[in-house]
Design a protein around this motif. Structure first.
Motif, PDB file in Angstrom:
ATOM      1  N   LYS A  69      19.909  59.476  43.396  1.00 48.47           N
ATOM      2  CA  LYS A  69      18.612  59.421  44.057  1.00 48.47           C
ATOM      3  C   LYS A  69      18.502  58.151  44.900  1.00 48.47           C
ATOM      4  CE  LYS A  69      16.141  62.235  40.756  1.00 48.47           C
ATOM      5  NZ  LYS A  69      15.011  62.352  39.855  1.00 48.47           N
ATOM      6  N   PHE A  70      19.424  57.239  44.699  1.00 46.02           N
ATOM      7  CA  PHE A  70      19.421  56.028  45.498  1.00 46.02           C
ATOM      8  C   PHE A  70      20.815  55.415  45.484  1.00 46.02           C
ATOM      9  CE2 PHE A  70      19.599  52.277  42.686  1.00 46.02           C
ATOM     10  CZ  PHE A  70      19.527  52.890  41.453  1.00 46.02           C
ATOM     11  N   ASP A 125      15.850  50.020  52.417  1.00 43.32           N
ATOM     12  CA  ASP A 125      14.479  50.486  52.248  1.00 43.32           C
ATOM     13  C   ASP A 125      13.728  49.592  51.270  1.00 43.32           C
ATOM     14  OD1 ASP A 125      14.489  52.926  53.877  1.00 43.32           O
ATOM     15  OD2 ASP A 125      16.041  53.563  52.472  1.00 43.32           O
ATOM     16  N   ARG A 143       9.488  54.029  40.695  1.00 45.18           N
ATOM     17  CA  ARG A 143       8.327  53.966  41.590  1.00 45.18           C
ATOM     18  C   ARG A 143       8.786  53.894  43.047  1.00 45.18           C
ATOM     19  NH1 ARG A 143       4.377  49.381  40.695  1.00 45.18           N
ATOM     20  NH2 ARG A 143       3.036  50.660  42.007  1.00 45.18           N
ATOM     21  N   VAL A 145      11.585  55.134  44.266  1.00 45.97           N
ATOM     22  CA  VAL A 145      12.083  56.470  44.622  1.00 45.97           C
ATOM     23  C   VAL A 145      10.913  57.388  44.975  1.00 45.97           C
ATOM     24  CG1 VAL A 145      13.242  58.541  43.719  1.00 45.97           C
ATOM     25  CG2 VAL A 145      14.239  56.281  43.331  1.00 45.97           C
ATOM     26  N   GLU A 146       9.850  57.349  44.176  1.00 45.23           N
ATOM     27  CA  GLU A 146       8.669  58.179  44.443  1.00 45.23           C
ATOM     28  C   GLU A 146       7.996  57.759  45.752  1.00 45.23           C
ATOM     29  OE1 GLU A 146       7.773  60.977  42.794  1.00 45.23           O
ATOM     30  OE2 GLU A 146       9.673  60.601  41.758  1.00 45.23           O
ATOM     31  N   TYR A 176       9.450  56.365  48.293  1.00 38.33           N
ATOM     32  CA  TYR A 176      10.351  56.770  49.377  1.00 38.33           C
ATOM     33  C   TYR A 176      10.113  58.225  49.787  1.00 38.33           C
ATOM     34  CZ  TYR A 176      14.611  57.471  52.053  1.00 38.33           C
ATOM     35  OH  TYR A 176      15.499  57.756  53.049  1.00 38.33           O
ATOM     36  N   LYS A 177       9.758  59.053  48.827  1.00 36.94           N
ATOM     37  CA  LYS A 177       9.496  60.469  49.110  1.00 36.94           C
ATOM     38  C   LYS A 177       8.218  60.663  49.929  1.00 36.94           C
ATOM     39  CE  LYS A 177      11.639  62.136  44.847  1.00 36.94           C
ATOM     40  NZ  LYS A 177      11.355  62.769  43.541  1.00 36.94           N
ATOM     41  N   ASP A 178       7.279  59.728  49.826  1.00 32.28           N
ATOM     42  CA  ASP A 178       6.006  59.804  50.549  1.00 32.28           C
ATOM     43  C   ASP A 178       6.131  58.989  51.834  1.00 32.28           C
ATOM     44  OD1 ASP A 178       3.393  59.727  51.507  1.00 32.28           O
ATOM     45  OD2 ASP A 178       2.506  59.291  49.549  1.00 32.28           O
ATOM     46  N   LYS A 179       6.707  59.605  52.852  1.00 29.83           N
ATOM     47  CA  LYS A 179       7.022  58.893  54.100  1.00 29.83           C
ATOM     48  C   LYS A 179       5.782  58.299  54.761  1.00 29.83           C
ATOM     49  CE  LYS A 179      11.401  59.879  53.932  1.00 29.83           C
ATOM     50  NZ  LYS A 179      12.297  58.912  53.354  1.00 29.83           N
TER      51      LYS A 179
END
Length: 162
Positions: free
Chosen positions: A10-11, A57, A121, A123-124, A126-129
């Motif tokens: 995931k990263f 990121d 947190r 990772v989550e 990152y999903k919310d661009k």
């Protein structure tokens, strides 16, 4: 509860720096287990650090002690979200994105549990661009220049003088 294994793939992670020899050796040993997702360079390398700020990121700073903390300031200027332990200069310069006008991810203990939770947190986030872009814009607009700091010192000295 999240574990490092749950976060696999995931990263990706690059570690740059130096410290206790035993920790350095453990970090280097992980390279063979996470090929393509993880690498370690035990070194001081300013040129590489700026490439990491510009291309990353997030920057993870689980410092036990951080008297000042310039790395997170450099990272924020590049748009790289700091993930920091609340200590010293990190505590003074990074506000958790869960708070009003926050732009980083903060945790309290330099423990595996707190670090893994904070990476989760990230990772989550990152999903919310949309949220990630908003946070990046906010932190890139922060003025951490000496001009700003000098102005605050002048205000302080003038308030004491009066």
């Amino acid at each position: 509860s999240r574990s490092f294994h749950d976060l696999k793939r995931k990263f990706s992670c690059l570690i740059l720096g130096s410290g206790e020899t035993s920790v350095e050796n453990e970090l280097k040993a992980l390279q063979s287990h996470w090929v393509g997702y993880y690498n370690t360079q035990i070194d001081y390398n300013e040129k590489l650090s700026h490439k990491m700020y510009a291309g990353g990121d997030f920057i993870l700073m689980p410092s036990r002690v951080e008297p000042c903390g310039l790395n997170q300031l450099y990272a924020m200027r590049y748009g790289t979200v700091p993930v920091v332990r609340r200590t010293g200069g990190l505590k003074d310069t990074v506000i958790d994105f869960g708070e009003d006008n926050g732009y980083g991810i903060c945790f309290d203990q330099a423990s595996v549990k707190d670090i893994i939770y904070s990476i989760g947190r990230a990772v989550e986030l990152y999903k919310d661009k949309t949220k990630l872009d908003e946070i990046r814009q906010r932190m890139m607009n922060i003025n951490n220049s000496w001009e700003t700091s000098a102005g605050k010192y002048i205000e302080l000295y003038q308030s004491i003088y009066k």
